[in-house]
Design an enzyme around this catalytic site. Structure first.
Site, PDB file in Angstrom:
ATOM      1  CB  CYS A 150      -0.923  -0.012   1.204  1.00 29.77           C
ATOM      2  SG  CYS A 150      -1.805  -1.567   1.383  1.00 29.77           S
TER       3      CYS A 150
ATOM      4  CG  HIS B   9      -3.030   2.894   2.652  1.00 27.61           C
ATOM      5  ND1 HIS B   9      -3.795   2.717   1.516  1.00 27.61           N
ATOM      6  CD2 HIS B   9      -3.045   1.705   3.310  1.00 27.61           C
ATOM      7  CE1 HIS B   9      -4.255   1.478   1.508  1.00 27.61           C
ATOM      8  NE2 HIS B   9      -3.820   0.842   2.576  1.00 27.61           N
TER       9      HIS B   9
ATOM     10  CG  ASN C  42      -6.812  -1.317   1.820  1.00 21.50           C
ATOM     11  OD1 ASN C  42      -6.097  -0.900   0.904  1.00 21.50           O
ATOM     12  ND2 ASN C  42      -6.319  -1.863   2.912  1.00 21.50           N
TER      13      ASN C  42
HETATM   14  N1  COA Z   1     -18.643  -8.591   9.896  1.00 23.58           N
HETATM   15  C1  COA Z   1     -19.107  -8.737  11.140  1.00 23.58           C
HETATM   16  N2  COA Z   1     -18.316  -9.008  12.190  1.00 23.58           N
HETATM   17  C2  COA Z   1     -17.007  -9.165  11.959  1.00 23.58           C
HETATM   18  C3  COA Z   1     -16.450  -9.036  10.679  1.00 23.58           C
HETATM   19  C4  COA Z   1     -17.323  -8.746   9.613  1.00 23.58           C
HETATM   20  N3  COA Z   1     -16.905  -8.587   8.347  1.00 23.58           N
HETATM   21  N4  COA Z   1     -15.118  -9.227  10.747  1.00 23.58           N
HETATM   22  C5  COA Z   1     -14.832  -9.467  12.041  1.00 23.58           C
HETATM   23  N5  COA Z   1     -15.971  -9.436  12.769  1.00 23.58           N
HETATM   24  C6  COA Z   1     -16.134  -9.663  14.200  1.00 23.58           C
HETATM   25  C7  COA Z   1     -14.972 -10.428  14.800  1.00 23.58           C
HETATM   26  O1  COA Z   1     -15.159 -11.806  14.622  1.00 23.58           O
HETATM   27  C8  COA Z   1     -15.048  -9.997  16.231  1.00 23.58           C
HETATM   28  O2  COA Z   1     -16.045 -10.722  16.876  1.00 23.58           O
HETATM   29  P1  COA Z   1     -15.821 -11.256  18.380  1.00 23.58           P
HETATM   30  O3  COA Z   1     -15.636 -10.028  19.204  1.00 23.58           O
HETATM   31  O4  COA Z   1     -17.042 -12.031  18.645  1.00 23.58           O
HETATM   32  O5  COA Z   1     -14.567 -12.088  18.323  1.00 23.58           O
HETATM   33  C9  COA Z   1     -15.495  -8.554  16.140  1.00 23.58           C
HETATM   34  O6  COA Z   1     -16.105  -8.406  14.853  1.00 23.58           O
HETATM   35  C10 COA Z   1     -14.372  -7.574  16.246  1.00 23.58           C
HETATM   36  O7  COA Z   1     -13.315  -8.023  15.391  1.00 23.58           O
HETATM   37  P2  COA Z   1     -11.971  -7.285  15.310  1.00 23.58           P
HETATM   38  O8  COA Z   1     -10.992  -8.072  14.518  1.00 23.58           O
HETATM   39  O9  COA Z   1     -11.574  -6.833  16.696  1.00 23.58           O
HETATM   40  O10 COA Z   1     -12.417  -6.025  14.475  1.00 23.58           O
HETATM   41  P3  COA Z   1     -11.612  -4.736  14.258  1.00 23.58           P
HETATM   42  O11 COA Z   1     -12.374  -3.638  14.835  1.00 23.58           O
HETATM   43  O12 COA Z   1     -10.156  -4.903  14.632  1.00 23.58           O
HETATM   44  O13 COA Z   1     -11.678  -4.587  12.675  1.00 23.58           O
HETATM   45  C11 COA Z   1     -10.329  -4.843  10.724  1.00 23.58           C
HETATM   46  C12 COA Z   1     -11.088  -5.556  11.824  1.00 23.58           C
HETATM   47  C13 COA Z   1      -9.696  -5.870   9.803  1.00 23.58           C
HETATM   48  C14 COA Z   1     -11.332  -4.006   9.956  1.00 23.58           C
HETATM   49  C15 COA Z   1      -9.240  -3.950  11.343  1.00 23.58           C
HETATM   50  O14 COA Z   1      -8.494  -4.690  12.252  1.00 23.58           O
HETATM   51  C16 COA Z   1      -8.314  -3.331  10.350  1.00 23.58           C
HETATM   52  O15 COA Z   1      -8.705  -2.492   9.577  1.00 23.58           O
HETATM   53  N6  COA Z   1      -6.998  -3.694  10.410  1.00 23.58           N
HETATM   54  C17 COA Z   1      -5.918  -3.064   9.701  1.00 23.58           C
HETATM   55  C18 COA Z   1      -6.076  -2.955   8.259  1.00 23.58           C
HETATM   56  C19 COA Z   1      -4.888  -2.210   7.723  1.00 23.58           C
HETATM   57  O16 COA Z   1      -4.486  -1.206   8.212  1.00 23.58           O
HETATM   58  N7  COA Z   1      -4.260  -2.656   6.706  1.00 23.58           N
HETATM   59  C20 COA Z   1      -3.106  -1.900   6.303  1.00 23.58           C
HETATM   60  C21 COA Z   1      -2.454  -2.366   5.228  1.00 23.58           C
HETATM   61  S1  COA Z   1      -3.444  -2.535   3.820  1.00 23.58           S
END
Ligand code: COA
Length: 322
Positions: A113, A249, A279
């Site tokens: 990215c 980004h 993204n």
């Molecule tokens: N729909 C519904 N629920 C979802 C889900 C979806 N698509 N994806 C995950 N969940 C659930 C999880 O299972 C979790 O449930 P639980 O609490 O029962 O275990 C809950 O939502 C929270 O999950 P979590 O992983 O803590 O969510 P988050 O707030 O961290 O968001 C991302 C997940 C991937 C969106 C986030 O971590 C993210 O954006 N990460 C970085 C991405 C990034 O910067 N990339 C950079 C390079 S490209």
């Protein structure tokens, strides 16, 4: 020799994918996706549309939207991408061929990215060295073709798109000092592999799809990017108040909001593309720039801080004046 960005262009595929689309095959919903990522929709390339096609379309759009700009004398093409059509030939050489550009060096940059900003940092250096005079820097991805649609934490994030900037010599310094860096110890936290290899000593999944340890990357991004905004300003003897816009980004709107809070900068001056395109990795910064330009936000003389980050984990930042 100083340099400036003289034109930009973008392209996104026409197929719109709403959040509801994912409800068909994973347990998710529109509200969760919007509240946890900021994404309302993204674009997916057609099965027969690839990254090189989108690169060519972005360059065509740059030419169409910037009368008087042409490709005469382009002597280097840099393409930031992690989703090339194939390993070789490079995407840059496909662009060279599409426009029959003679005597042109071609190179793909694999910095995930951060690829587009890495390209601007490199182009600035090449023009400063006096070896090149007219450089196309692209960021282009067909992430939809490398997404694991069984992983609900990642498949809702990605979209396809392309952006290009034309960089040329300038009397005044318009592309200021940049920064680059990497923490390879986090390689295993964001990867795409087709081989049964070890990363950081750990076996990784060779299924050719993007794997992300979302929580780790999320925390790394906020902490690293917050620090790097300050470093980049200091390297250019500038203050936050000197900037008109910041484009990080577009990985997740919550990362951008968290950085804005940490550095105490207004969210309405953080330009994003995440809402409409998801993204798009190396394309997200030029897409945000283009959206803001077309909305009449970016004006001549404005200073914009660009900071890309992603798989590596790596980052690159630079400040430009338009
Ligand atoms: N729909 C519904 N629920 C979802 C889900 C979806 N698509 N994806 C995950 N969940 C659930 C999880 O299972 C979790 O449930 P639980 O609490 O029962 O275990 C809950 O939502 C929270 O999950 P979590 O992983 O803590 O969510 P988050 O707030 O961290 O968001 C991302 C997940 C991937 C969106 C986030 O971590 C993210 O954006 N990460 C970085 C991405 C990034 O910067 N990339 C950079 C390079 S490209």
């Amino acid at each position: 020799m100083n340099s400036k960005i003289t034109a930009i262009g973008v392209y996104v595929p026409s197929k719109r994918i709403t959040n509801e689309y994912f409800e068909q095959f994973i347990e998710t919903n529109n509200e969760w996706i919007i509240s946890r990522t900021g994404i309302k929709e993204r674009r997916f390339a057609e099965p027969d549309e690839f990254t090189s096609d989108m690169c060519v379309s972005a360059v065509k759009n740059l030419l169409a939207e910037n009368p008087g700009v042409n490709l005469d004398g382009v002597d280097f093409i840099l393409v930031g991408t992690t989703t090339a059509d194939q390993v070789m030939p490079s995407m840059a050489s496909q662009v060279q061929n599409a426009f029959s550009i003679p005597n042109c060096g071609c190179l793909d940059i694999m910095a995930a990215c951060a690829g587009f900003v890495y390209g601007i940092v490199l182009a600035k250096g090449m023009i400063a060295a006096g070896t090149h005079k007219k450089i196309l820097v692209l960021g282009a991805e067909t992430l939809s073709k490398f997404t694991d649609y069984t992983d609900r934490t990642s498949c809702i994030l990605f979209g396809d798109g392309a952006g290009v900037a034309l960089i040329e010599p300038s009397d005044q310094p318009k592309v200021l000092n940049g920064i680059t860096g990497t923490d390879g110890s986090h390689g295993k936290d964001l990867y795409l592999s087709q081989h049964n290899t070890l990363v950081n000593g750990e076996q990784i999944d060779p299924n050719g799809k993007i794997h992300q340890n979302g929580k780790v990357v999320f925390k790394w991004a906020i902490q690293t990017i917050t620090n790097k905004v300050g470093e980049l300003l200091a390297k250019n003897s500038l203050k936050l108040d000197d900037l008109d816009w910041v484009i990080l980004h577009s990985a997740n709107l919550r990362i951008i909001e968290a950085v804005a809070t940490e550095i105490n900068y207004p969210m309405d001056k953080m330009l994003t593309s995440i809402e409409f395109f998801g993204n798009t990795s190396s394309a997200s910064i030029p897409l945000a720039w283009d959206l803001a330009s077309k909305a009449g936000k970016i004006k001549p003389g404005n200073k914009i801080l660009l900071l890309g980050f992603g798989g590596g984990l790596t980052y690159a930042g630079i400040i430009v004046e338009v």
